[in-house]
Enzyme design. Structure first.
Site, PDB file in Angstrom:
ATOM      1  N   SER A  63       0.672  -0.910   0.265  1.00 21.19           N
ATOM      2  CA  SER A  63      -0.164  -0.027   0.080  1.00 21.19           C
ATOM      3  C   SER A  63       0.758   1.146   0.000  1.00 21.19           C
ATOM      4  CB  SER A  63      -1.192  -0.265   1.274  1.00 21.19           C
ATOM      5  OG  SER A  63      -1.920   1.110   1.539  1.00 21.19           O
ATOM      6  N   GLU A  92     -12.870   5.615   6.592  1.00 21.83           N
ATOM      7  CA  GLU A  92     -11.703   5.723   7.310  1.00 21.83           C
ATOM      8  C   GLU A  92     -10.870   7.470   6.686  1.00 21.83           C
ATOM      9  OE1 GLU A  92      -9.163   2.751   9.543  1.00 21.83           O
ATOM     10  OE2 GLU A  92      -8.708   2.649   7.172  1.00 21.83           O
ATOM     11  N   ASN A 114      -8.155   8.301   6.088  1.00 23.79           N
ATOM     12  CA  ASN A 114      -7.382   8.245   5.450  1.00 23.79           C
ATOM     13  C   ASN A 114      -7.397   8.060   4.438  1.00 23.79           C
ATOM     14  OD1 ASN A 114      -8.099   5.974   5.133  1.00 23.79           O
ATOM     15  ND2 ASN A 114      -6.495   4.836   6.948  1.00 23.79           N
ATOM     16  N   PRO A 119      -3.247   1.269  20.420  1.00 22.87           N
ATOM     17  CA  PRO A 119      -2.085   0.653  21.097  1.00 22.87           C
ATOM     18  C   PRO A 119      -2.095   0.210  19.700  1.00 22.87           C
ATOM     19  CG  PRO A 119      -3.328  -1.546  21.307  1.00 22.87           C
ATOM     20  CD  PRO A 119      -4.387  -0.236  21.747  1.00 22.87           C
ATOM     21  N   GLY A 175      -1.282  -1.534  15.282  1.00 23.68           N
ATOM     22  CA  GLY A 175      -1.170  -3.108  15.329  1.00 23.68           C
ATOM     23  C   GLY A 175       0.023  -3.153  15.593  1.00 23.68           C
ATOM     24  N   THR A 176       1.339  -3.107  14.562  1.00 23.82           N
ATOM     25  CA  THR A 176       2.392  -3.001  14.253  1.00 23.82           C
ATOM     26  C   THR A 176       2.951  -3.117  15.144  1.00 23.82           C
ATOM     27  OG1 THR A 176       2.565  -1.050  12.818  1.00 23.82           O
ATOM     28  CG2 THR A 176       1.184  -3.473  12.260  1.00 23.82           C
ATOM     29  N   ARG A 234      -0.973   4.785  19.718  1.00 29.56           N
ATOM     30  CA  ARG A 234      -0.823   6.632  19.077  1.00 29.56           C
ATOM     31  C   ARG A 234      -2.327   7.399  19.937  1.00 29.56           C
ATOM     32  NH1 ARG A 234       0.870   4.965  13.914  1.00 29.56           N
ATOM     33  NH2 ARG A 234       1.274   3.101  14.280  1.00 29.56           N
TER      34      ARG A 234
END
Length: 544
Positions: free
Chosen positions: A65, A370, A372, A499, A501-502, A507
């Site tokens: 992406s 979203e 984004n 938190p 995800g990666t 955040r």
């Protein structure tokens, strides 16, 4: 069994690096491309098993992406174009992390748990983006498919959004012909139909400046242009001919940096948009006469689309339930405008398109984006049938009939399978043309509250647990109380933490009535996270 021997043989050509552990997350697997060869092979195996289980074609998308060009990734797509289910995400993680000698055991565990008939035929679509690593990595996927006797429909340098589209059409003519050409024809014809009655559009109004992020979307727009018959005149920048993928361009760069892509000259008031590298996100923007940059993100798109659809449903006299699905990151002004001015139902859910998609399916018409710029619109089968019946009814008045025809053509311009920047672009362009709106008029529907996003490094992100669609922290003790007290200090303020995800970061999001207040609140919440959730490194510093 002979096929398991073939798996062992092929697996030796795609060995797993010792000690490497990766998690299948919201975006599938995503990391530096050099670490992904074994993952791709194993996802080929898993896609074949999923196809046997569902007795349908499964998609595999090789892409990272909006990540830098040196990264890559992979995600599995279910038969109706949706992300693979949660339990199969767990299978993916287990299979990916099995040591080389334990691979067959992990594979057999999945077969046994899912009661898979191994004699069932399997079909897998494979698509890849334009990264230099994608060719060899998609070949590794195909090796996995063939090792278990599956049939592959790849290795395509395909527009990744046409994979979910084609999966739907493998099952029948759900949206159109299951080919790239069928994709272009369907969406472009729908766009032309939708805009044909707009009053005297000038070439200026038909003009759009597009940043293709040097990705796959740019290549496909170039191929698609002739189908638009000059009804949309696209100036394509970052078309992949010389720049690097996502480098100082693309939707994520524009949104995060709050400025146009590097090297693109924009005239005041000119309508512009950016795709991300695999063209599942889109954001719009312009600069005003004073040179100030204005971003129109996923919230603004969801508002424009849902307002347009609600007006048409009212004009058509159709009693269908429409809702907008947002995440906690949606700007508070958009939520307030939708609920209080437009009287549209708004639902909030966890971050991640798969969560939004699932909630949107609960309504006759579900609009989800979203912030984004990743999203789409879903229509229930019953809603589509009601709209179709009204469009064909010879006994209804002209106003209702016209609205029904517009709704039918709107459905045809939407890729309901997944976030698709090309389809979203055509939809936005059609709505602006029909409403006779400039991008500035669209922008003034509501004014975003100033906001700030920060991240805090922590020893272990799992200490943060959230509830209420990630808007409130359950653990660690005292954190939510601290956030609540900080929010009370500012006007029109809210803040939440979640938190990553990666990675081991938390955040932080904050918004308030002024940028200074939003920045101060974000900093103070970051300090609370650092102190209460095991921050590492230096304490967060004030922004000013």
């Amino acid at each position: 069994m002979a096929q398991f021997q073939e798996v062992l043989k092929q697996s030796a050509l795609h060995p797993k690096p010792a000690g490497l552990v990766l998690q299948y997350g919201t975006s599938g697997f995503r990391t530096n491309a050099k670490q992904l060869d074994h993952i791709m092979f194993r996802m080929g195996l898993l896609a074949t098993l999923r196809s046997k289980k569902t007795k349908a074609t499964i998609g595999v998308m090789v892409t990272a992406s909006h990540n830098p060009e040196e990264d890559n990734g992979v995600k599995l797509i279910d038969p109706m174009g949706e992300m693979v289910t949660q339990d199969w995400e767990e299978h993916a993680t287990q299979l990916a992390n099995a040591d080389q000698e334990d691979l067959l055991t992990a594979l057999k565990n999945i077969i046994e748990k899912e009661a898979i008939n191994m004699s069932q035929e399997a079909n897998v679509f494979v698509g890849k983006d334009t990264r230099s690593s994608s060719a060899s990595l998609s070949q590794a996927v195909l090796d996995g498919v063939s090792a278990l006797g599956g049939h592959s429909k790849g290795k395509r340098s395909g527009y990744l959004k046409d994979i979910p589209y084609m999966l739907c059409n493998v099952l029948g003519p759900y949206y159109g012909l299951a080919t790239v050409e069928g994709y272009y024809t369907k969406f472009c014809q729908a766009f032309i139909q939708l805009t044909k009655n707009t009053s005297n559009r000038t070439d200026d109004q038909k003009h759009l400046c597009l940043d293709g992020a040097n990705g796959i979307g740019a290549l496909k727009v170039r191929e698609m242009e002739s189908h638009l018959k000059k009804e949309l005149q696209i100036s394509l920048n970052n078309d992949g001919s010389k720049g690097r993928l996502n480098h100082q361009c693309g939707a994520d760069y524009v949104k995060v940096q709050q400025k146009p892509p590097t090297g693109i000259k924009i005239n005041p008031g000119e309508r512009c948009c950016s795709f991300d590298g695999d063209a599942d996100r889109i954001v719009y923007y312009y600069t005003d006469s004073e040179g100030t940059f204005h971003l129109l993100d996923g919230d603004k798109m969801a508002t424009l689309i849902s307002t347009f659809l609600k007006e048409l449903l009212t004009q058509a006299g159709l009693d269908l339930k429409i809702a907008v699905v947002q995440t906690a990151y949606a700007n508070g002004s958009s939520t307030h405008y939708l609920e209080n001015t437009m009287k549209v139902l708004v639902r909030c859910t966890k971050t991640g398109v798969k969560h939004l998609h699932h909630v949107a399916q609960e309504f006759d018409v579900g609009v989800y984006f979203e912030a984004n710029g990743h999203g789409t619109v879903l229509f229930s089968k019953a809603a589509e049938e009601k709209i179709q019946q009204l469009a064909e009814d010879t006994n209804v008045n002209d106003k209702r009939k016209k609205a029904a025809l517009l709704l039918r053509n709107t459905i045809n311009v939407i890729n309901q399978t997944v976030g698709d920047a090309i389809s979203d672009m055509l939809l936005i362009e059609a709505i602006l043309a029909i409403k006779g709106m400039t991008i500035q008029q669209w922008d003034t529907i509501y004014t975003d509250l100033p906001n700030r996003q920060l991240k805090v490094k922590v020893a272990d992100r799992r200490v943060i647990d959230t509830t209420d669609a990630e808007r409130r922290a359950v653990t660690p003790a005292g954190l939510q109380e601290a956030i609540d007290n900080l929010v009370k200090k500012y006007r029109q303020a809210r803040s939440f933490v979640r938190p990553s995800g990666t990675e081991d970061v938390v955040r932080v999001y904050a918004e308030a009535d002024t940028q200074e207040s939003a920045d101060a609140l974000a900093h103070e919440v970051s300090l609370a996270v650092y102190r209460l959730a095991g921050g590492v490194g230096d304490e967060p510093k004030p922004l000013h």
